[in-house]
Design a protein around this motif. Structure first.
Motif, PDB file in Angstrom:
ATOM      1  N   ALA A  40       0.809  -1.226   0.000  1.00  0.00           N
ATOM      2  CA  ALA A  40       0.000   0.000   0.000  1.00  0.00           C
ATOM      3  C   ALA A  40       0.842   1.277   0.000  1.00  0.00           C
ATOM      4  CB  ALA A  40      -0.975  -0.006   1.169  1.00  0.00           C
ATOM      5  N   PRO A  41       1.911   1.394   0.800  1.00  0.00           N
ATOM      6  CA  PRO A  41       2.686   2.637   0.772  1.00  0.00           C
ATOM      7  C   PRO A  41       3.243   3.004  -0.605  1.00  0.00           C
ATOM      8  CG  PRO A  41       3.239   1.417   2.738  1.00  0.00           C
ATOM      9  CD  PRO A  41       2.371   0.524   1.893  1.00  0.00           C
ATOM     10  N   PRO A  42       3.833   2.058  -1.364  1.00  0.00           N
ATOM     11  CA  PRO A  42       4.275   2.445  -2.707  1.00  0.00           C
ATOM     12  C   PRO A  42       3.132   2.856  -3.630  1.00  0.00           C
ATOM     13  CG  PRO A  42       5.374   0.431  -2.041  1.00  0.00           C
ATOM     14  CD  PRO A  42       4.342   0.730  -1.000  1.00  0.00           C
ATOM     15  N   TYR A  43       1.990   2.187  -3.531  1.00  0.00           N
ATOM     16  CA  TYR A  43       0.854   2.555  -4.380  1.00  0.00           C
ATOM     17  C   TYR A  43       0.381   3.980  -4.071  1.00  0.00           C
ATOM     18  CZ  TYR A  43       0.363  -2.306  -5.872  1.00  0.00           C
ATOM     19  OH  TYR A  43       0.577  -3.553  -6.389  1.00  0.00           O
ATOM     20  N   PHE A  44       0.232   4.290  -2.789  1.00  0.00           N
ATOM     21  CA  PHE A  44      -0.200   5.640  -2.424  1.00  0.00           C
ATOM     22  C   PHE A  44       0.850   6.676  -2.803  1.00  0.00           C
ATOM     23  CE2 PHE A  44      -2.946   3.474   0.904  1.00  0.00           C
ATOM     24  CZ  PHE A  44      -4.103   3.644   0.181  1.00  0.00           C
ATOM     25  N   THR A  45       2.116   6.325  -2.655  1.00  0.00           N
ATOM     26  CA  THR A  45       3.192   7.249  -3.019  1.00  0.00           C
ATOM     27  C   THR A  45       3.171   7.526  -4.518  1.00  0.00           C
ATOM     28  OG1 THR A  45       4.547   6.439  -1.192  1.00  0.00           O
ATOM     29  CG2 THR A  45       5.679   7.612  -2.952  1.00  0.00           C
ATOM     30  N   ILE A  46       3.034   6.486  -5.323  1.00  0.00           N
ATOM     31  CA  ILE A  46       2.977   6.664  -6.775  1.00  0.00           C
ATOM     32  C   ILE A  46       1.786   7.532  -7.157  1.00  0.00           C
ATOM     33  CG2 ILE A  46       2.508   5.445  -8.944  1.00  0.00           C
ATOM     34  CD1 ILE A  46       4.176   3.107  -7.773  1.00  0.00           C
ATOM     35  N   THR A  47       0.648   7.309  -6.527  1.00  0.00           N
ATOM     36  CA  THR A  47      -0.543   8.099  -6.839  1.00  0.00           C
ATOM     37  C   THR A  47      -0.347   9.568  -6.499  1.00  0.00           C
ATOM     38  OG1 THR A  47      -1.943   6.166  -6.429  1.00  0.00           O
ATOM     39  CG2 THR A  47      -3.016   8.326  -6.389  1.00  0.00           C
ATOM     40  N   ILE A  48       0.190   9.848  -5.319  1.00  0.00           N
ATOM     41  CA  ILE A  48       0.386  11.238  -4.902  1.00  0.00           C
ATOM     42  C   ILE A  48       1.433  11.926  -5.764  1.00  0.00           C
ATOM     43  CG2 ILE A  48       1.216  12.698  -3.015  1.00  0.00           C
ATOM     44  CD1 ILE A  48      -0.071  10.597  -1.103  1.00  0.00           C
ATOM     45  N   VAL A  49       2.574  11.264  -5.965  1.00  0.00           N
ATOM     46  CA  VAL A  49       3.645  11.867  -6.766  1.00  0.00           C
ATOM     47  C   VAL A  49       3.176  12.063  -8.209  1.00  0.00           C
ATOM     48  CG1 VAL A  49       5.962  11.473  -7.706  1.00  0.00           C
ATOM     49  CG2 VAL A  49       5.505  11.052  -5.296  1.00  0.00           C
ATOM     50  N   GLY A  50       2.445  11.112  -8.747  1.00  0.00           N
ATOM     51  CA  GLY A  50       1.921  11.252 -10.110  1.00  0.00           C
ATOM     52  C   GLY A  50       0.972  12.423 -10.253  1.00  0.00           C
ATOM     53  N   HIS A  51       0.152  12.663  -9.230  1.00  0.00           N
ATOM     54  CA  HIS A  51      -0.777  13.796  -9.283  1.00  0.00           C
ATOM     55  C   HIS A  51      -0.071  15.139  -9.115  1.00  0.00           C
ATOM     56  CE1 HIS A  51      -3.973  10.802  -8.995  1.00  0.00           C
ATOM     57  NE2 HIS A  51      -4.775  11.755  -9.428  1.00  0.00           N
ATOM     58  N   ILE A  52       1.139  15.128  -8.639  1.00  0.00           N
ATOM     59  CA  ILE A  52       1.915  16.366  -8.527  1.00  0.00           C
ATOM     60  C   ILE A  52       2.765  16.580  -9.780  1.00  0.00           C
ATOM     61  CG2 ILE A  52       3.793  17.502  -7.263  1.00  0.00           C
ATOM     62  CD1 ILE A  52       2.728  16.059  -4.735  1.00  0.00           C
TER      63      ILE A  52
END
Length: 128
Positions: free
Chosen positions: A43-55
Protein backbone atom coordinates in the motif's frame (compact mmCIF):
# COMPACT_ATOMS: atom_id res chain seq x y z
CA UNK A 1 -2.02 8.38 11.68
CA UNK A 2 -0.22 11.67 12.25
CA UNK A 3 2.00 10.12 14.90
CA UNK A 4 2.87 7.25 12.58
CA UNK A 5 3.61 9.66 9.73
CA UNK A 6 5.94 11.55 12.05
CA UNK A 7 7.82 8.35 13.04
CA UNK A 8 6.34 8.39 16.54
CA UNK A 9 4.67 5.59 18.45
CA UNK A 10 0.91 5.68 17.99
CA UNK A 11 0.33 4.71 21.62
CA UNK A 12 2.64 7.03 23.58
CA UNK A 13 3.87 9.51 20.95
CA UNK A 14 7.45 9.29 22.22
CA UNK A 15 9.08 6.15 20.83
CA UNK A 16 10.05 5.69 17.19
CA UNK A 17 8.21 3.45 14.75
CA UNK A 18 11.03 2.86 12.27
CA UNK A 19 14.41 1.27 12.89
CA UNK A 20 15.80 1.96 9.41
CA UNK A 21 14.36 3.78 6.44
CA UNK A 22 11.31 1.52 6.11
CA UNK A 23 11.97 -1.26 8.64
CA UNK A 24 9.71 -0.85 11.69
CA UNK A 25 10.92 -1.65 15.19
CA UNK A 26 9.58 -4.83 16.76
CA UNK A 27 8.03 -2.73 19.55
CA UNK A 28 8.14 0.79 20.96
CA UNK A 29 11.20 1.37 23.14
CA UNK A 30 9.19 3.61 25.50
CA UNK A 31 5.79 1.96 26.05
CA UNK A 32 6.30 -1.50 24.55
CA UNK A 33 3.53 -1.27 21.92
CA UNK A 34 4.27 -3.95 19.32
CA UNK A 35 4.57 -2.97 15.66
CA UNK A 36 5.80 -6.26 14.21
CA UNK A 37 2.37 -7.52 13.15
CA UNK A 38 1.46 -4.61 10.87
CA UNK A 39 0.50 -5.45 7.29
CA UNK A 40 1.30 -2.34 5.25
CA UNK A 41 2.62 -4.56 2.41
CA UNK A 42 2.35 -2.82 -0.99
CA UNK A 43 0.00 0.00 0.00
CA UNK A 44 2.69 2.64 0.77
CA UNK A 45 4.27 2.44 -2.71
CA UNK A 46 0.85 2.56 -4.38
CA UNK A 47 -0.20 5.64 -2.42
CA UNK A 48 3.19 7.25 -3.02
CA UNK A 49 2.98 6.66 -6.78
CA UNK A 50 -0.54 8.10 -6.84
CA UNK A 51 0.39 11.24 -4.90
CA UNK A 52 3.64 11.87 -6.77
CA UNK A 53 1.92 11.25 -10.11
CA UNK A 54 -0.78 13.80 -9.28
CA UNK A 55 1.91 16.37 -8.53
CA UNK A 56 4.43 15.66 -11.31
CA UNK A 57 2.17 15.06 -14.33
CA UNK A 58 0.18 18.34 -14.12
CA UNK A 59 3.41 20.24 -13.45
CA UNK A 60 5.13 18.64 -16.42
CA UNK A 61 2.19 19.34 -18.70
CA UNK A 62 1.90 22.95 -17.54
CA UNK A 63 5.61 23.60 -18.12
CA UNK A 64 5.46 21.96 -21.55
CA UNK A 65 2.42 23.95 -22.66
CA UNK A 66 3.65 27.29 -21.32
CA UNK A 67 7.36 27.25 -22.20
CA UNK A 68 8.09 24.27 -24.54
CA UNK A 69 11.50 23.54 -22.98
CA UNK A 70 13.99 21.11 -24.51
CA UNK A 71 13.86 17.47 -23.52
CA UNK A 72 17.07 17.71 -21.45
CA UNK A 73 15.45 20.44 -19.33
CA UNK A 74 12.45 18.22 -18.67
CA UNK A 75 14.73 15.33 -17.73
CA UNK A 76 16.93 17.43 -15.46
CA UNK A 77 13.87 18.88 -13.72
CA UNK A 78 11.28 16.12 -13.46
CA UNK A 79 13.39 13.00 -12.85
CA UNK A 80 15.13 14.38 -9.72
CA UNK A 81 11.88 15.94 -8.49
CA UNK A 82 10.08 12.60 -8.90
CA UNK A 83 12.81 10.73 -7.02
CA UNK A 84 12.96 13.30 -4.21
CA UNK A 85 9.18 13.35 -3.76
CA UNK A 86 8.93 9.55 -3.87
CA UNK A 87 11.66 8.96 -1.31
CA UNK A 88 10.47 11.74 0.99
CA UNK A 89 6.83 10.59 1.00
CA UNK A 90 7.30 6.80 1.24
CA UNK A 91 8.25 6.64 4.93
CA UNK A 92 5.53 9.01 6.25
CA UNK A 93 2.91 7.20 4.20
CA UNK A 94 3.99 3.81 5.58
CA UNK A 95 3.97 5.23 9.11
CA UNK A 96 0.49 6.66 8.58
CA UNK A 97 -0.77 3.30 7.32
CA UNK A 98 0.68 1.53 10.35
CA UNK A 99 -1.02 4.21 12.48
CA UNK A 100 -4.32 3.60 10.68
CA UNK A 101 -4.06 -0.13 11.34
CA UNK A 102 -3.31 0.61 15.00
CA UNK A 103 -6.30 3.00 15.29
CA UNK A 104 -8.70 0.51 13.69
CA UNK A 105 -7.34 -2.49 15.67
CA UNK A 106 -6.31 -4.28 12.49
CA UNK A 107 -3.80 -7.12 12.06
CA UNK A 108 -2.95 -7.92 15.65
CA UNK A 109 -3.26 -4.44 17.14
CA UNK A 110 -6.50 -5.41 18.93
CA UNK A 111 -5.58 -6.10 22.56
CA UNK A 112 -8.62 -8.37 23.02
CA UNK A 113 -8.01 -10.51 19.93
CA UNK A 114 -6.31 -13.85 19.86
CA UNK A 115 -2.76 -14.06 18.60
CA UNK A 116 -2.91 -14.16 14.79
CA UNK A 117 0.70 -15.17 14.24
CA UNK A 118 1.19 -18.80 13.25
CA UNK A 119 2.95 -21.00 15.79
CA UNK A 120 6.62 -21.65 15.24
CA UNK A 121 7.10 -25.27 14.24
CA UNK A 122 9.19 -27.35 16.58
CA UNK A 123 12.02 -29.11 14.76
CA UNK A 124 11.59 -32.85 14.83
CA UNK A 125 14.31 -35.11 16.11
CA UNK A 126 15.92 -37.25 13.48
CA UNK A 127 16.13 -40.93 14.16
CA UNK A 128 19.18 -42.45 12.55
Amino acid sequence: MLRGAGNRCMNCGKGKVFDGFLQPHYACSVCGEEFHHHRADDAPPYFTITIVGHIIVPGLLAVEVLWHPALWIHMSLWVPLTLILSLSLLRPIKGALIGLQWALYMHGFDPDAEDDTPPIPVPSERVT
